[in-house]
Write an enzyme that holds these catalytic residues in place. Sequence first.
Site, PDB file in Angstrom:
ATOM      1  CD  GLU A  34       1.061   8.255   7.918  1.00 32.31           C
ATOM      2  OE1 GLU A  34       1.251   7.490   6.958  1.00 32.31           O
ATOM      3  OE2 GLU A  34       0.423   9.315   7.826  1.00 32.31           O
ATOM      4  CD  GLU A  65      -0.414  11.158   5.518  1.00 29.24           C
ATOM      5  OE1 GLU A  65      -1.550  11.617   5.760  1.00 29.24           O
ATOM      6  OE2 GLU A  65      -0.206   9.948   5.305  1.00 29.24           O
ATOM      7  CG  PHE A  88       3.976   4.600  -0.332  1.00 28.18           C
ATOM      8  CD1 PHE A  88       4.358   3.708  -1.337  1.00 28.18           C
ATOM      9  CD2 PHE A  88       3.606   4.077   0.893  1.00 28.18           C
ATOM     10  CE1 PHE A  88       4.377   2.335  -1.111  1.00 28.18           C
ATOM     11  CE2 PHE A  88       3.616   2.707   1.133  1.00 28.18           C
ATOM     12  CZ  PHE A  88       4.002   1.825   0.126  1.00 28.18           C
ATOM     13  CG  ASP A  90       2.892   7.033  -4.795  1.00 26.48           C
ATOM     14  OD1 ASP A  90       2.733   6.821  -6.003  1.00 26.48           O
ATOM     15  OD2 ASP A  90       3.891   6.614  -4.168  1.00 26.48           O
ATOM     16  CG  PHE A  91       0.733   8.316   0.955  1.00 21.46           C
ATOM     17  CD1 PHE A  91       0.221   7.583  -0.115  1.00 21.46           C
ATOM     18  CD2 PHE A  91       1.118   7.618   2.098  1.00 21.46           C
ATOM     19  CE1 PHE A  91       0.109   6.195  -0.057  1.00 21.46           C
ATOM     20  CE2 PHE A  91       1.001   6.234   2.159  1.00 21.46           C
ATOM     21  CZ  PHE A  91       0.500   5.522   1.092  1.00 21.46           C
ATOM     22  CG  HIS A 134       0.759   2.502  -2.838  1.00 20.99           C
ATOM     23  ND1 HIS A 134      -0.568   2.523  -3.192  1.00 20.99           N
ATOM     24  CD2 HIS A 134       0.779   2.676  -1.495  1.00 20.99           C
ATOM     25  CE1 HIS A 134      -1.310   2.692  -2.101  1.00 20.99           C
ATOM     26  NE2 HIS A 134      -0.524   2.783  -1.068  1.00 20.99           N
TER      27      HIS A 134
END
Lengths: 340, 335
Positions: A34, A65, A88, A90-91, A134
């Site tokens: 992205e 993703e 990130f 975190d994703f 994040h």
Amino acid sequence: METAKKRMLTGNKAMAEAIAQEMENDQNVFVLGEDIGKYGGIFGSTQGLIEKFGPERVLDTPISETAFIGAAIGSAAEGMRPIAELMFVDFFGVCMDQIYNHMAKIPYMSGGNVRLPMVLMTAVGGGYSDAAQHSQTLYATFAHMPGMKVVAPSTPYDLKGMMTSAIRDDNPVVFMFHKSLQGLGWMDQLDYAVGHVPEESYTVPLDKANVMREGKDVTIVGIQMMTHYAMEAAERLAADGIEAEVIDLRSLAPIDKDTIIKSVKKTHRLVVVDEDYRSYGMTAEVAAIVSEEALYELEAPIKRLAIPDVPIPYSHVLEDFVLPGPDKIVEAVKQMMDEA
Amino acid sequence: MFEEKQPAVSVDKLTWMYEQMVKIRYYEDQMVEAYTEGKSPVFNIGEGPVPGEMHLATGQEPAAAGMMVHLTKDDTVTAPHRPHHHAIAKGVDLKKMTAEIFGKESGLGKGKGGHMHLFDPEVKFSCGGIVAAGIPHAVGAAMANKMKGKDWVAVAFIGEGAANAGAFHESLNLAALWNLPLIVVVEDNSYGISVPKTASTSVESNDLRASAYGVAGAYVKDNDPIAMYKASEEAVNRARNGQGPTIIEIQTYRFLGHFQGDPELYRDKDEVPGLRARDPIMKLRQQLADAEKMSEQELEEIETRAKKEVDEAYQFARDSDYPKPEAALNDVFTS
């Protein structure tokens, strides 16, 4: 002394240069993720690539993703060498099935008949009030699970050299880069986010820790920001006559036990510092390795500094409280020396 | 309606499909036997020469045969947890596949994968145990084909339950956006384990969802191998010609439970006999005999050949050695 102008680069440019050089060397290397095209990656990891290689090899993806990391897996199985960026770390929650059930397991489940030469690069770390979704590093979450090499370089030199190694590796490599070490203009300006980076291509191994500073009194093991904080702490401790040896772990999996054990056998004291959650994390792993293999070398109990098992808070006073830093490291070492 | 304008399919292709379908059926019948060994009188999933879960494709042969007849070994196929029919029709090494299912060293994955995790890179076949997860892999293969400038296609087989997973949506959007040579075959066997399609899916059939992505959709009713052949031919041509993805849904039949040992309390006792009365293999056999004037002897030769290949594969699997226990530590990394 030969100090003819050393070429200095920020972390992000070092990474992007490694990718560009490998894309020039090998037509099968491509990047997808992205905002990695015209934007150059939210944290600058792909800066300048689309201008050099065009949108056919530098692919901006939808916010999908699962699809694009899965597609990276599918293309790697066909002999391509994709680099996918998870913006990130975190994703990971939206795509961990592809990462862990497929990327990490297919080579094993196929008895080694399917190779997945791919890199999953992802931004980690906090310290800039980006809050709980994040700011994580999740080092241990990834390093816990077999089938992935997991690396987290701390310097521009290593970012380039380890990225080159990661792209050339025939196994899936999770390449974690720390946002604060990218040297971006819109974050804290940190000296260690800029460093000497040779222009020519070179590799740094994916399984070796780096002794950043030698010392005889205590070993401090860190990674990424915590390595740099350990270096700051070591300078201050030196003023008080305590010589700390600082090990930059660099690779979480595989972990370089030998360098840790060798150092502990010299210093007989160990402090482990981590920007990840404390329980079941990297600090516990390093402590366990030393307990199993060098317990009787220790002259004091091991100390661990890490996020105290809370999500990363937003307000900077709260975040500063939970993140380890140079002050806490100095304090821990002094306490340890006093206890002895 | 496909049955109204079915163009002639060459007898060679029909014969090939028939042989594959017979082979698949016989393979699964043998697997029922092998799986049952060591599991009676008390059923214990971990016992016998074939332990673990076992999802068989008996009745679902037309989807695999009707698509694979158009593919070569350069085309990629990804399959789900019920993968034997796809693997057989794609030309996966039957001996190594069977040895893998028996957990043997000579298996495709040296005994590390089992029946849900079969990988044969020689014919670009893979499958996996996570619903819908193979679709993105097919997208990646389609991407690789396009980047390499080849006209190879990638086909993801899924069950109708997988069409409600996020990976389906993400993958079709991406494949449509990038105009990739991807085909998604949805095998509607009426149940996601026990839950009927009517209780899980907001549309009558998943080919209707094609319009959401701006791709082509096709529906094959009543498990018809020839209609499947035709729909697949169009989809494969479309993909090879750079005209983008297709979703095909085929209404198929699951003669057995979701897995072996499934008590099947969720469906009417009359349902399976009704489905078996419409057995696609018997229908295709009839057609070969009637329309193609194939003799009983010719048909039996095909059947004998297919069964012999299966018998040899099972014998190979049984005769093979188990891996050394410590081999469990190998192959985490491939170099």
